[in-house]
Motif scaffolding. Structure first.
Motif, short mmCIF file in Angstrom:
data_model
loop_
_atom_site.label_atom_id
_atom_site.label_comp_id
_atom_site.label_asym_id
_atom_site.label_seq_id
_atom_site.Cartn_x
_atom_site.Cartn_y
_atom_site.Cartn_z
N SER A 224 0.83 -1.20 0.00
CA SER A 224 0.00 0.00 0.00
C SER A 224 0.87 1.26 0.00
CB SER A 224 -0.93 -0.03 1.23
OG SER A 224 -1.70 1.13 1.29
N ALA A 225 1.89 1.26 0.85
CA ALA A 225 2.77 2.42 0.92
C ALA A 225 3.49 2.64 -0.41
CB ALA A 225 3.79 2.24 2.05
N ARG B 15 2.47 1.73 -3.39
CA ARG B 15 1.52 2.22 -4.40
C ARG B 15 1.29 3.72 -4.23
NH1 ARG B 15 -1.10 -3.04 -3.72
NH2 ARG B 15 -2.19 -2.23 -1.91
N MET B 16 1.15 4.14 -2.99
CA MET B 16 0.93 5.58 -2.76
C MET B 16 2.15 6.38 -3.21
SD MET B 16 -1.21 6.17 0.72
CE MET B 16 -0.67 4.87 1.79
N ALA B 17 3.33 5.86 -2.86
CA ALA B 17 4.55 6.57 -3.22
C ALA B 17 4.65 6.69 -4.74
CB ALA B 17 5.77 5.84 -2.67
N ARG C 99 2.22 6.71 -6.89
CA ARG C 99 1.21 7.66 -7.37
C ARG C 99 1.66 9.10 -7.12
NH1 ARG C 99 -4.01 6.46 -4.45
NH2 ARG C 99 -4.12 4.48 -5.55
N MET C 100 2.25 9.32 -5.94
CA MET C 100 2.70 10.68 -5.62
C MET C 100 3.82 11.13 -6.55
SD MET C 100 2.66 10.18 -1.52
CE MET C 100 3.60 11.63 -1.10
#
Lengths: 134, 310, 222
Positions: C47-48, C50-52, C54-55
């Motif tokens: 999850s982390a 994926r967020m990274a 995307r950012m």
């Protein structure tokens, strides 16, 4: 915002939840938990990844946990979650934990309102990307 | 050149022996070690040369010993098991003997984490007691670990360290007995400031007959300042400095503290001299070799019995 | 149990940077017990990451899966059905798990997500400690069930050294002095006389004499 709360928090029964959800509409997703100690970092991360600009936990007062250590455990997990999101460049304040006060108990709705005000300066989360996109 | 251990000779003649510590430089200049040797010459029977003490890289003990030997001193080669495996340790014993070095002090060594190479591997293939035993096997039987024979035995007077002040107390004597059983000819102790505790350790050792089997040399370190006393008490593992020693150092003005440190040291040496089970002193004047001659003179240990034959 | 800790996210991000489709692969055995690479931690890390991604506007797909064991072939082959779309696997297994997966899929890059630490025990919730070196020649009988090789900072077989204070190691007061523990324990059942003997040098050939070790048990083979 995603809000995980201990069901020991005052005025947090099912009816209160429904009322609050109606009042807040899309701005808040509420997750009643039997104990805040059940909240894992992955719950908060998933909320941030999938829909929330911030993910918060409300625990019962210190020393009042039915499971003895649930709320102190939640605090430690919150610290870990903060360090994880910090490591990917998200603001630490996108996750947080409020301990419900014993002396000055507030309703779930009041606490939720306070959190919303606290995080209002954060703005949309860069981890969410454009609405509807991935 | 005389290839006998002067230290062994002095001790076996029943004389009260004096050894001092000498730290090699953090560099390759031989003059540094030779100057220190010059300061000690005539005041001591043997010079202990530290082996990368506190796990800080310095000129090798073996090389520094060789330099001192050439300058007419009797070096005590300190060897720690932290940096070398059994192949290297045994090889260096042979090399030291070939260079005319006749005394070795077998030590564990300060843990590498304390020095300037905390990322180094700690070898610890042998422990200090095993190392004593290995050197004895090489010297007496001409055998190395694994059982192979040497074609020429090394000649070594074997030493080990003891800390009368460390925990667990009930086990210090057991360990001393093991070191002596392993083959230690002489024992140099941790710095003594708490004489009462030292004497009770000594009488326990005597009860087990250990003081008859090995020469005990009491360790002393002159304090340079009250600050050093406090630092050693609080920060150096296994160090016992009673409060009255610290108060005594604090009780004199700063510029007199070195002198007071020497006074305390001389008093300790004088008291050790009176103990029949103590056969000598080991003076560890850390980066203060000038103090050694002074202490030896004031304690009435000058001149040394074999000094002109060095 | 084999313990491990997750590598920093930044280091992991650098290692996975060249790849577009990444499978984050957890292991349900030892590293789950030590909360480093089990199902939960795998979900968290994925999850982390994926967020990274995307950012940073990176177009990557990061998915997750956890095997019961990464170090046993019979479990690793479960990947057969799913591995095709991925161009790299980020393994949260121990070093043995990472290598077992790599061996099974020679064409897929396998990236380690953990630093494998030691053989140890769970002392308390959230606390693991090294207690075994895997030396190949167990000496615990002699030492009251406490290993001086794994638990004494200087691996002293004829201890204790002169540096322990109040039963704590001189290297770090958080470390109990293994020799204090050995003596206390042997004392309880009258075994202190064992420590009068000199233990000879350790036979390290049992650990590293023939290079990497292997166990062959014919009765267990097909």
């Amino acid at each position: 915002m995603a809000l995980f709360y201990c069901q020991n928090v005052p005025e947090s029964r099912e009816a209160d939840r429904q009322a609050l959800e109606e009042a807040c509409g899309e701005t808040m997703a509420l997750f009643p938990m039997p104990c805040s100690g059940r909240v894992e970092p992955v719950h908060l991360l998933r909320a941030l990844e999938e829909f929330a600009d911030a993910a918060y936990v409300i625990t019962c007062p210190q020393g009042a946990c039915r499971n003895f250590e649930g709320n102190s455990r939640a605090m430690k997990r919150m610290e870990r979650t903060k360090s994880i999101i910090e490591s990917i460049g998200l603001e630490r304040e996108r996750v947080g934990l409020i301990v419900c006060s014993k002396e000055n108990p507030k309703s779930l709705a009041a606490l939720a309102q306070e959190i919303l005000e606290d995080i209002s300066s954060l703005g949309p989360s860069p981890a969410l990307g454009p609405v509807g996109g991935n | 050149m005389n290839h006998e251990s002067q230290l062994k000779k002095v001790l076996s003649q029943g004389e009260f022996a004096v050894t001092a510590e000498c730290g090699p430089p953090k560099g390759a200049d031989p003059d540094v070690i030779l100057k220190k040797g010059e300061l000690l010459k005539g005041s001591v029977d043997g010079v202990n040369v530290t082996d990368n003490q506190t796990a800080i890289v310095r000129m090798s003990s073996l090389a520094a010993c060789s330099l001192l030997k050439t300058a007419g001193l009797d070096p005590v080669l300190q060897m720690v098991v932290r940096d070398r495996n059994r192949i290297s340790l045994q090889s260096d014993i042979l090399g030291a003997s070939a260079l005319g070095i006749r005394n070795v002090l077998c030590l564990s060594g300060d843990h590498q984490i304390f020095g300037n190479q905390p990322q180094a591997v700690g070898v610890f293939d042998l422990d200090s007691i095993q190392f004593v035993q290995v050197v004895k096997g090489m010297r007496d039987d001409g055998v190395i670990t694994g059982g192979d024979s040497l074609d020429h035995k090394p000649d070594m007077f074997i030493g080990a360290a003891a800390n009368p002040f460390a925990d667990p107390l009930n086990f210090r004597i057991v360990r001393l007995a093991k070191k002596i059983k392993a083959g230690a000819d002489f024992i140099q102790t941790q710095c003594i400031y708490n004489l009462d505790r030292f004497e009770s350790w000594l009488s326990m050792a005597a009860d087990r007959g250990l003081t008859e089997k090995a020469y005990i040399l009491g360790g002393v370190t002159p304090l340079k300042s009250a600050g050093m006393a406090r630092y050693m008490k609080n920060r150096v593992a296994g160090m016992d400095i009673p409060d009255d020693v610290i108060k005594r150092m604090e009780g004199v003005p700063k510029e007199k503290q070195r002198e007071e440190g020497i006074n305390i040291c001389v008093e300790t040496v004088s008291r050790l001299k009176e103990l029949p089970d103590v056969k000598g002193v080991h003076i560890m004047a850390i980066e203060w070799e000038e103090a050694v001659g002074e202490i030896v003179k004031q304690a009435g240990l000058h001149p040394r019995p074999l000094q002109d034959k060095g | 149990m084999i313990t491990g800790e997750q590598k920093p996210v930044e280091e992991i991000r650098q290692m996975i940077a060249p790849y577009k489709r990444i499978l984050v692969l957890g292991c349900g055995s030892c590293v789950a017990e030590c909360s480093a690479g089990g199902e939960k931690e795998t979900a968290m890390l994925a999850s982390a990451l994926r967020m990274a991604a995307r950012m940073n506007n990176e177009d990557v797909t990061i998915e997750e899966m956890t095997l019961d064991r990464q170090c046993v072939m019979q479990f690793v082959i479960q990947l057969d059905k799913v591995i095709d779309p991925y161009d790299a696997v980020l393994s949260l297994g121990c070093g043995a798990g990472v290598q077992a997966v790599a061996e099974m899929y020679p064409e897929v890059p396998i990236i380690p997500g953990l630093n494998t630490e030691f053989l140890g025990e769970t002392k308390a919730q959230g606390e693991w400690a090294e207690t075994c070196l895997g030396c190949g020649d167990c000496m615990l009988y002699h030492f009251g069930g406490i290993c001086p090789l794994a638990r004494c900072s200087k691996q002293i077989l004829n201890g204790p050294c002169g540096g322990s204070v109040d039963g704590r190691c001189e290297v770090n007061p958080d470390i109990p002095c293994a020799w204090q523990l050995i003596i206390d324990r042997l004392d309880k059942f009258g075994g202190l006389d064992r420590l009068e003997d000199i233990y000879p040098p350790k036979d390290w050939s049992k650990k590293q004499g023939g290079g990497p070790r292997k166990i062959i048990r014919e009765d267990q083979q097909k």
